[in-house]
Design an enzyme around this catalytic site. Structure first.
Site, PDB file in Angstrom:
ATOM      1  CG  ASN A 142     -63.542 -39.775  73.106  1.00 60.73           C
ATOM      2  OD1 ASN A 142     -62.392 -39.541  73.468  1.00 60.73           O
ATOM      3  ND2 ASN A 142     -64.017 -41.004  72.983  1.00 60.73           N
ATOM      4  CD  GLU A 186     -67.257 -42.963  75.476  1.00 58.57           C
ATOM      5  OE1 GLU A 186     -67.358 -43.768  76.430  1.00 58.57           O
ATOM      6  OE2 GLU A 186     -66.850 -43.291  74.336  1.00 58.57           O
ATOM      7  CB  CYS A 202     -66.847 -36.405  68.529  1.00 55.80           C
ATOM      8  SG  CYS A 202     -67.825 -37.826  68.020  1.00 55.80           S
ATOM      9  CD  GLU A 230     -63.356 -35.902  65.492  1.00 59.11           C
ATOM     10  OE1 GLU A 230     -63.858 -36.138  66.602  1.00 59.11           O
ATOM     11  OE2 GLU A 230     -63.159 -36.774  64.633  1.00 59.11           O
ATOM     12  CB  CYS A 248     -68.574 -39.665  63.452  1.00 61.22           C
ATOM     13  SG  CYS A 248     -69.073 -38.111  64.217  1.00 61.22           S
ATOM     14  CB  CYS A 267     -66.791 -35.067  63.645  1.00 56.68           C
ATOM     15  SG  CYS A 267     -67.135 -35.199  65.406  1.00 56.68           S
TER      16      CYS A 267
HETATM   17  N1  THU Z   1     -65.327 -40.549  68.525  1.00 54.67           N
HETATM   18  C1  THU Z   1     -64.709 -39.343  68.440  1.00 54.67           C
HETATM   19  O1  THU Z   1     -64.464 -38.682  69.453  1.00 54.67           O
HETATM   20  N2  THU Z   1     -64.367 -38.888  67.205  1.00 54.67           N
HETATM   21  C2  THU Z   1     -64.524 -39.593  66.059  1.00 54.67           C
HETATM   22  O2  THU Z   1     -64.200 -39.081  65.008  1.00 54.67           O
HETATM   23  C3  THU Z   1     -65.073 -40.949  66.091  1.00 54.67           C
HETATM   24  C4  THU Z   1     -65.685 -41.354  67.378  1.00 54.67           C
HETATM   25  C5  THU Z   1     -65.678 -41.050  69.862  1.00 54.67           C
HETATM   26  C6  THU Z   1     -67.149 -41.015  70.211  1.00 54.67           C
HETATM   27  C7  THU Z   1     -67.223 -42.078  71.280  1.00 54.67           C
HETATM   28  O3  THU Z   1     -66.891 -41.499  72.532  1.00 54.67           O
HETATM   29  C8  THU Z   1     -66.147 -43.064  70.898  1.00 54.67           C
HETATM   30  O4  THU Z   1     -65.287 -42.394  69.981  1.00 54.67           O
HETATM   31  C9  THU Z   1     -66.671 -44.339  70.253  1.00 54.67           C
HETATM   32  O5  THU Z   1     -67.528 -44.059  69.204  1.00 54.67           O
END
Ligand code: THU
Length: 130
Positions: free
Chosen positions: A39, A41, A50, A52, A83, A86
């Site tokens: 991920n 941000e 994310c 994925e 999520c 994803c």
């Molecule tokens: N996140 C992912 O990278 N993948 C997921 O399947 C769930 C959430 C990340 C997004 C964000 O940077 C952090 O987790 C918190 O939501």
């Protein structure tokens, strides 16, 4: 390198200064090659991506469009679940029987078939009348 190891290693590179929740993802493509993502941000929160999405982007950039297995890992109390967005992204490139393994950094794992992860998915057959 196995899928789990690849996802575990790439997770270390996650850029998650706002949530402090690092996620690593690895997808194995039809060629056998493993692509990874973490991920990333952003201070403008909705611009974050994310893990994925990163792994899928790397796979497509390399010229592949078929996922045969996927692995996602985070420091979560229970195996981290992709999520909704994803799940749709994974479904674009995964057949119904593809197994997605969700994991915690503590070693817990849970497997789920793609079809069970996104029941009722919007797919291209729904555009057949166009
Ligand atoms: N996140 C992912 O990278 N993948 C997921 O399947 C769930 C959430 C990340 C997004 C964000 O940077 C952090 O987790 C918190 O939501």
């Amino acid at each position: 390198m196995p899928l789990a190891k690849a996802a575990t290693l790439v997770r270390e590179n996650a850029y998650a200064p706002y949530s402090n929740f690092k996620v690593g993802a690895a997808v194995q493509a039809a060629s056998g090659i493993i692509y990874t993502g973490c991920n990333v941000e952003n201070v403008a929160y909705p611009e974050g991506t994310c893990a994925e999405a990163g792994a899928i982007a790397a796979m497509v950039a390399a010229g592949e469009t078929e996922i045969v297995a996927a692995f996602v890992i985070a420091n979560s109390p229970t195996p981290v679940t992709p999520c909704g967005g994803c799940r749709q992204k994974l479904a674009e490139f995964s057949k119904a029987d593809v197994v997605i393994t969700m994991a915690t950094t503590a070693g817990a794992q849970q497997e789920q078939r793609m079809a069970d992860m996104l029941p009722g998915a919007f797919d291209r057959s729904q555009m057949d009348k166009i």
